[in-house]
Design a protein around this motif. Structure first.
Motif: not given
Length: 340
Positions: A228, A231, A233-234, A258, A261, A264-265
């Motif tokens: 994550e 990628a 994603h945060f 989470y 999948g 999502a976050f």
């Protein structure tokens, strides 16, 4: 060529006085220190040994080096000499300033051909070099980025076999601070991430006690979060810091959804809030209930001495009274709508 005029001096490193001399040296004779923590973090994280040209090209792309060019030009030279190892003329301290001098030398070879340097003995040992860098960058005013500082401590610990308490004492950190820096740096190495710009994400990830509990209990969680982070994603590291612990204190089902999948976050965070993941009152009640229903709790209560059992009975009665009161208050407000 070396300037004939030199100034004698000394520095104290690891409790020993080391003789020095300060003089002007041709900028073309000086070499970058490939194990400098900043250079290491940019150029050697993948294990490849950079050339002097590689290092110069990389350093000259950095904003702070471009700023140094202007500062040196305005001042007409360096305020502080470069710290150089005699013999091979490796610049132990001042690699960014050397890169700036190379830029100025291209502009005006006559004006910027020589740079002021303080020479340390050619046989100075590596531990004294690390002590010198610690004086400048960990204790001193010149700051390394946390990733660079952590790498410096990690290599001191791993390569030079200096234990963490000794390193912490050397550089003015607490033992726990130094231990945490090493742990984060090692975690990044183990997960194949040498991107210094992602340091803060891993720092926050390993810092949180709430996250640590899930890391210990849920298989694959570390690898998932690493993916994550890589990628992107945060968003910013503060999102991980503020929201991931909330997810980790909610129901484990939310964590697993989470990870697989389903959420999502942002969705996992919202679900955790709805489940009470960041409400300290609910969390306290849930922890108390968890203790209360454990099989060992009944045994502990019944096995206690009579005097203790009597006190436990009194406390349980008080809890029962308060619980009844709170249930009635909540029941009376069950149709209230939360203010927006």
């Amino acid at each position: 060529m070396l300037n004939k005029i030199s100034e004698q001096g000394s520095v104290i490193l690891r409790g020993e006085e080391i003789a020095t001399r300060t003089l002007d040296i041709d900028v073309r004779k000086l070499k970058f220190y490939v194990d400098n923590p900043r250079i290491y973090s940019f150029m050697r994280a993948d294990g490849v040994q950079p050339t002097q040209s590689d290092i110069l090209a990389k350093l000259q792309t950095l904003e702070h080096v471009r700023e140094l060019v202007q500062d040196i030009r305005v001042n007409g030279g360096l305020i502080d000499p470069l710290i150089v190892r005699d013999g091979d003329f490796v610049v132990l301290e001042g690699n960014s300033r050397l890169a700036a001098y190379h830029h100025l030398f291209v502009e005006s070879p006559v004006q910027w051909s020589k740079v002021r340097c303080t020479l340390l003995p050619a046989d100075i040992d590596e531990k004294s070099v690390f002590a010198l860098l610690a004086q400048y960058h960990v204790k001193g005013k010149k700051d390394w980025a946390p990733y660079e500082k952590a790498g410096f401590i990690y290599r001191r610990f791993k390569n030079q076999k200096v234990d963490i308490p000794a390193i912490a004492n050397e550089i003015g950190l607490t033992k726990d601070e130094a231990k945490h820096l090493v742990a984060v740096y090692e975690f990044m190495i183990e997960h194949g991430d040498g991107d210094r710009d992602r340091w803060s994400y891993y720092d926050e990830f390993l810092k949180s006690r709430k996250i640590r509990k899930v890391r210990q209990e849920v298989a694959g969680f570390d690898d998932f979060i690493v993916s994550e982070i890589q990628a992107g994603h945060f968003g910013k590291a503060m999102e991980l810091r503020d929201k991931l612990p909330v997810i980790c204190t909610a129901n484990t089902k939310i964590v697993r959804r989470y990870m697989d999948g389903t959420y999502a976050f942002a969705e996992a965070h919202e679900a955790a809030i709805t489940a009470g993941g960041e409400n300290h009152v609910l969390n306290k009640l849930m922890r108390f209930k968890k203790w209360l229903v454990e099989a060992s709790t009944e045994d502990d209560i019944l096995d206690a001495p009579k005097q203790i059992r009597d006190r436990i009975q009194y406390e349980l009665k008080e809890i029962e009274k308060k619980s009844r009161k709170y249930k009635e208050l909540i029941e009376a407000r069950k149709n209230d709508i939360d203010p927006q």
